[in-house]
Design a protein around this motif. Sequence first.
Motif, mmCIF file in Angstrom:
data_model
loop_
_atom_site.group_PDB
_atom_site.id
_atom_site.type_symbol
_atom_site.label_atom_id
_atom_site.label_comp_id
_atom_site.label_asym_id
_atom_site.label_seq_id
_atom_site.Cartn_x
_atom_site.Cartn_y
_atom_site.Cartn_z
ATOM 1 N N GLY A 38 59.823 41.678 77.023
ATOM 2 C CA GLY A 38 60.031 42.705 78.093
ATOM 3 C C GLY A 38 59.250 43.866 78.188
ATOM 4 N N GLN A 39 59.231 44.382 79.605
ATOM 5 C CA GLN A 39 58.440 45.812 79.765
ATOM 6 C C GLN A 39 57.045 45.398 79.163
ATOM 7 O OE1 GLN A 39 58.628 47.369 82.199
ATOM 8 N NE2 GLN A 39 58.550 49.677 81.803
ATOM 9 N N SER A 40 56.920 46.324 78.116
ATOM 10 C CA SER A 40 55.516 46.472 77.351
ATOM 11 C C SER A 40 55.667 46.008 75.750
ATOM 12 C CB SER A 40 54.908 47.758 77.572
ATOM 13 O OG SER A 40 54.645 48.239 78.909
ATOM 14 N N SER A 49 52.787 53.506 71.971
ATOM 15 C CA SER A 49 51.803 53.868 72.667
ATOM 16 C C SER A 49 52.112 55.478 73.281
ATOM 17 C CB SER A 49 51.623 53.170 73.963
ATOM 18 O OG SER A 49 52.693 53.189 74.820
ATOM 19 N N HIS A 50 53.209 55.758 73.433
ATOM 20 C CA HIS A 50 53.603 57.174 74.085
ATOM 21 C C HIS A 50 55.234 57.269 73.998
ATOM 22 C CE1 HIS A 50 53.997 54.621 77.612
ATOM 23 N NE2 HIS A 50 54.637 55.628 78.288
ATOM 24 N N GLY A 51 55.960 58.303 74.499
ATOM 25 C CA GLY A 51 56.947 58.672 74.025
ATOM 26 C C GLY A 51 58.189 58.171 75.179
ATOM 27 N N GLY A 65 61.055 56.735 77.321
ATOM 28 C CA GLY A 65 62.012 55.751 77.027
ATOM 29 C C GLY A 65 61.765 54.197 77.027
ATOM 30 N N ASP A 66 61.225 53.920 78.225
ATOM 31 C CA ASP A 66 60.877 52.400 78.250
ATOM 32 C C ASP A 66 59.827 51.723 77.316
ATOM 33 O OD1 ASP A 66 59.027 53.961 80.011
ATOM 34 O OD2 ASP A 66 58.335 52.172 80.984
ATOM 35 N N HIS A 67 59.779 52.697 76.488
ATOM 36 C CA HIS A 67 58.436 52.485 75.238
ATOM 37 C C HIS A 67 59.139 52.464 74.082
ATOM 38 C CE1 HIS A 67 55.378 51.553 78.044
ATOM 39 N NE2 HIS A 67 56.073 52.292 78.750
ATOM 40 N N VAL A 68 60.125 53.331 73.755
ATOM 41 C CA VAL A 68 60.671 53.918 72.323
ATOM 42 C C VAL A 68 62.209 53.730 72.431
ATOM 43 C CG1 VAL A 68 58.856 55.598 72.238
ATOM 44 C CG2 VAL A 68 61.258 56.439 72.978
ATOM 45 N N GLY A 81 48.778 50.274 76.572
ATOM 46 C CA GLY A 81 49.891 51.218 76.911
ATOM 47 C C GLY A 81 49.876 51.271 78.336
ATOM 48 N N ASP A 82 50.591 52.452 78.801
ATOM 49 C CA ASP A 82 50.742 52.881 80.079
ATOM 50 C C ASP A 82 49.572 53.765 80.468
ATOM 51 O OD1 ASP A 82 53.368 51.920 80.230
ATOM 52 O OD2 ASP A 82 54.336 53.627 80.851
ATOM 53 N N THR A 83 48.787 53.252 81.456
ATOM 54 C CA THR A 83 47.498 53.740 81.709
ATOM 55 C C THR A 83 47.184 53.706 83.119
ATOM 56 O OG1 THR A 83 45.173 54.455 81.293
ATOM 57 C CG2 THR A 83 46.101 52.089 80.902
ATOM 58 N N MET A 119 51.699 43.397 81.810
ATOM 59 C CA MET A 119 52.851 43.990 81.301
ATOM 60 C C MET A 119 53.178 44.896 82.115
ATOM 61 S SD MET A 119 51.439 45.936 77.828
ATOM 62 C CE MET A 119 50.334 47.081 77.691
ATOM 63 N N HIS A 120 54.539 45.619 82.070
ATOM 64 C CA HIS A 120 54.630 46.620 82.731
ATOM 65 C C HIS A 120 55.121 46.461 84.035
ATOM 66 C CE1 HIS A 120 55.624 51.101 83.351
ATOM 67 N NE2 HIS A 120 55.723 51.231 82.185
ATOM 68 N N TYR A 121 55.873 45.367 84.421
ATOM 69 C CA TYR A 121 56.198 44.980 85.949
ATOM 70 C C TYR A 121 57.744 44.471 85.822
ATOM 71 C CZ TYR A 121 55.381 40.380 84.143
ATOM 72 O OH TYR A 121 55.182 39.043 83.479
HETATM 73 MN MN MN Z 1 56.285 53.003 80.928
#
Ligand code: MN
Length: 225
Positions: free
Chosen positions: A7-9, A48-50, A52-55, A139-141, A188-190
Motif C-alpha cells: 500500500g501507498q509507497s 525515502s523521507h520523514g 507519516g505516510d512513509h514512516v 520516493g515522493d518526488t 505507487m503513491h495513489y
Molecule cells: Mn507521501
Amino acid sequence: MKTTFYGQSSFMIEAGGKKLLFDPFISPNPMAKDIDINSLKPDYILVSHGHGDHVADLIAIQKNSNAIVICIAEIANWLGKHGINNAHGMNIGGGFNFDFGRVKMVNAVHSSTMPDGAPGGNPAGFVLYVDGKTIYYAGDTALTYDMKLLADENLDWAFLPIGDNYTMDTSDAIKATDFINCKNVIGMHYDTFPVIKIDKKDAVEKFVKAGINIKLPEIGESIEL
Ligand code: MN
Ligand code: NI
C-alpha cells in the motif's frame, strides 16, 4: 527478484538473500488492513523521507525485526533519539555496498519533516544494484531534470509515484520514464487519500499508449522483477 506491495509507497523487495522493506505505512492504512506488520521481518528498511505516510510503522517494525534502517543522516539521528542505534545514515549522491548489494541515494524534489515535527533532512530516492539488476525507487518526488542523471544506469525497473497532488501525476511519470530511460514501471503513491485518488484504468491506458510496461499491483500481491 520478488517484490510485494503493502500500500501507498511500501514494498518489500527480496534481493541478495535479504528482505528490503521500503517506506512502511501499513497499520494506519485501511486499504492495507489485511497486512499484519508483525509478520514482516525485514533485514533492512529503506526510508525515502520523514512524512507519516512513509514512516508510520518504521519504529514498530524495526523494533520487531531489528532491521538496519537505510535513510538520510537526519532521519538516522532522529531514530537514535528513539532508541534505534543501527540506522545507516547516507546523503544524496552517496552510495554504499551492503551485504545484499549497492544502494545509492539520489535526489527527490519534495519536503521532509518527521511526524513529531523534527527536521527530516532532504527527501531522497534510491538506486539499488542487486542480483544483477538496477532498480530505481523514486520516493515522493516531482518530475525533475536530475532524473536524466539515471539515463545511462540501465535501469531494469522504476518505482514511480503517480498520484498527483503531492508528487508526479501519470503524465509526469511518463515523462520521467524518458528521463530515466526505463520502460518498466511500478506505480505507487495513489488512491490512499481522496486527493491522490486516480482512475486506474485511465492511468494504465496512458502508460500502455506510451509503450510502458506498467504494473499497479494489488495490496499484498507479489510480482517478479
Ligand atoms: Mn507521501
Ligand atoms: Ni511525502
